[in-house]
Write an enzyme that holds these catalytic residues in place. Structure first.
Site, PDB file in Angstrom:
ATOM      1  N   PHE A 249      -1.441   1.690   1.117  1.00 34.37           N
ATOM      2  CA  PHE A 249      -0.314   1.204   0.303  1.00 34.37           C
ATOM      3  C   PHE A 249      -0.146  -0.310   0.355  1.00 34.37           C
ATOM      4  O   PHE A 249       0.934  -0.838   0.151  1.00 34.37           O
ATOM      5  CB  PHE A 249       1.000   1.938   0.663  1.00 34.37           C
ATOM      6  CG  PHE A 249       0.988   3.320   0.118  1.00 34.37           C
ATOM      7  CD1 PHE A 249       1.540   3.604  -1.118  1.00 34.37           C
ATOM      8  CD2 PHE A 249       0.372   4.344   0.814  1.00 34.37           C
ATOM      9  CE1 PHE A 249       1.475   4.881  -1.646  1.00 34.37           C
ATOM     10  CE2 PHE A 249       0.297   5.619   0.297  1.00 34.37           C
ATOM     11  CZ  PHE A 249       0.851   5.892  -0.934  1.00 34.37           C
ATOM     12  N   ALA A 252      -2.340  -4.792  -4.143  1.00 33.55           N
ATOM     13  CA  ALA A 252      -1.606  -5.600  -5.113  1.00 33.55           C
ATOM     14  C   ALA A 252      -1.929  -5.087  -6.514  1.00 33.55           C
ATOM     15  O   ALA A 252      -3.045  -4.663  -6.784  1.00 33.55           O
ATOM     16  CB  ALA A 252      -2.018  -7.052  -4.983  1.00 33.55           C
ATOM     17  N   CYS A 260       8.012   9.733  -8.312  1.00 32.84           N
ATOM     18  CA  CYS A 260       8.699   9.773  -7.012  1.00 32.84           C
ATOM     19  C   CYS A 260       9.236   8.423  -6.533  1.00 32.84           C
ATOM     20  O   CYS A 260      10.431   8.290  -6.302  1.00 32.84           O
ATOM     21  CB  CYS A 260       7.775  10.372  -5.966  1.00 32.84           C
ATOM     22  SG  CYS A 260       7.466  12.128  -6.259  1.00 32.84           S
TER      23      CYS A 260
END
Ligand code: NAD
Length: 436
Positions: A249, A252, A260
């Site tokens: 995660f 960029a 979600c």
């Protein structure tokens, strides 16, 4: 165990399939008669790798079935999973009406003790709300328990995520009922956390808000990289090797989308606000995410000469992420919407999500492959990082385009290679490469 799953969307259908594959008898119920009919014919209403085979196998083995008759399915089961949608309302709160309707239907069908498991993502306090709805609406005075068991699967790898979750969270009112749900998951042999209902509900929101924070953080760093001449990919590598940070995660791009992260971040901020706490950090995370596609469009507008009017824009990738057909809160919707409003012509291609996009943008041109989308384009935009886009013959792409300009919103190409081929190549947070 006899299980009823209410809602056959991304979560319910996958959950139902996996529980049946583990040897339980599962009835998946949906109020959408078309979805039920499709599933009964062996057709999948959503795209998820491996799903069709899993459904087929379990239907053939007689452990999995589909129905529109919620009452009958509930009566038949020991455990009822609520997997209905909780889409965002205008004010950022989740729409709880589907959960409330499901709870009312469960109440009227309650015929013996059952565990009601909330798998939908719901604000803290929903466990109590579901309990109250059932208590008020039940026709027979039978006992039941309400458990929170939030879902962490990711679309595109939903089956693997359900079979091998990082953790299973069970928020239960007591140990006995927690053990009943634990027993269901025991064959997966994964880490389990047994906790109270409110904490389980909060774990889901806090997890998604934290992942959204990572994404907005790295996008902010990428924006600075562009200004100072650093390369975000190198920065991510250097950060990701630190196990306290981790590389997941930290990509960029155009920001987070999907069904979600946007809705769960705003729902948590709303919960905080209602309890008198200003969640400044999360509000900033959402602001950064809102600005990221706007910055991208601003850069693209300048590069094409100040206006999109009459420009042909090739758009590669529509789904909110690869390996899904889900268009909910996809960045493509925002970007194509803005381009259309400013007079651009859009030619697009996505391997899976074009049918769903047609319902949103019937007026744009859908092509058969990425090369067709690039043909005669003044600029080619990468919105979803499907693997097949990484492997395109870029020399061919260049000869097809009107102007060889690429705006890569997911950093999938090597800037040096593309510039050597003669492209004007723009990406996110890679100013150093741009100058080479
Ligand atoms: P979805 O919209 O794909 O599916 C929901 C299904 O529920 C629909 O088919 C709808 O027809 C059905 N439904 C609604 N009310 C019903 C009722 N009363 N009776 C029977 N069926 C009913 O939603 P989803 O993406 O599967 O998400 C479900 C929940 O899980 C949401 O709260 C979501 O936030 C959460 N979640 C989703 C994901 C994901 O990746 N999609 C991951 C984790 C958690």
């Amino acid at each position: 165990m006899n299980i009823c799953v209410i809602g056959t969307g991304y979560v319910g259908l996958v959950t139902g399939c996996v529980f049946s594959d583990l040897g339980n008898e599962v009835i998946c119920v949906d109020k959408d008669a078309d979805k039920v009919a499709m599933l009964c014919r062996g057709e999948m209403p959503i795209y998820e790798p491996g799903l069709e085979e899993l459904v087929k196998r379990n239907v053939e083995d007689g452990r999995l079935s589909f129905s529109g008759d919620l009452a009958e399915a509930v009566r038949h089961s020991d455990v009822v999973f609520i997997c209905v949608g909780t889409p965002p309302l205008e004010n950022g709160d989740p729409d709880m009406s589907y959960v409330q309707d499901a709870a009312k239907s469960i109440a009227s069908a309650l015929n013996r003790y059952k565990v009601i498991v909330n798998k939908s993502t719901v604000p803290v306090g929903t466990g109590n709300m579901v309990r109250e709805i059932i208590e008020i609406n039940r026709r027979q005075n039978v006992d039941f328990d309400v458990v929170s068991n939030p879902e962490f699967l990711r679309e595109g790898s939903a089956i693997k995520d359900t079979l091998e979750p990082d953790r299973i969270v069970i928020g239960a009112p007591n140990q006995v009922v927690a053990m009943k749900i634990l027993e269901l998951y025991a064959p997966l042999e994964r880490p389990m956390l047994i906790t109270d209902v409110a904490s389980a509900e909060m774990i889901k929101y806090a997890s998604n808000a934290f992942l959204a924070t990572k994404i907005s953080f790295i996008n902010s760093v990428a924006n600075i990289c562009e200004a100072v001449g650093a390369d975000i990919l190198q920065v991510i590598k250097g950060m990701g090797y630190d196990h306290r940070i981790g590389a997941a995660f930290l990509n960029a791009g155009l920001g987070y989308g999907g069904s979600c992260f946007p809705k769960d971040s705003s729902a948590l901020a709303r919960t905080a606000q209602k309890h008198g706490y200003d969640f400044k950090l999360l509000n900033a995370v959402m602001d950064v995410n809102r600005d990221q596609p706007i910055r991208f469009l601003d850069r693209m507008r300048s590069a094409v000469g100040g206006s999109f009017q009459g420009k042909t824009v090739g758009v590669l990738g529509l789904a909110f992420k690869p390996n899904t057909d889900d268009m909910r809160d996809a960045k493509s919707v925002e970007i194509i919407g803005a381009l259309l409003a400013e007079g651009a012509n859009i030619k697009t291609y996505d391997p899976i999500a074009m049918d769903n996009t047609r319902r949103i943008f019937p007026q744009i041109c859908y092509t058969h492959n990425a090369y067709e989308a690039a043909e005669d384009a003044d600029v080619l935009v990468i919105i979803t990082e499907w693997n097949e886009f990484k492997l395109l013959n870029m020399e061919r792409v260049k000869t097809l385009m009107n102007t060889p300009m690429i705006f890569d919103g997911r950093n999938i190409y090597d800037p040096i290679k593309l510039r050597r081929l003669g492209f004007e190549y723009h990406c996110i947070g890679r100013a150093t490469a741009a100058q080479k």
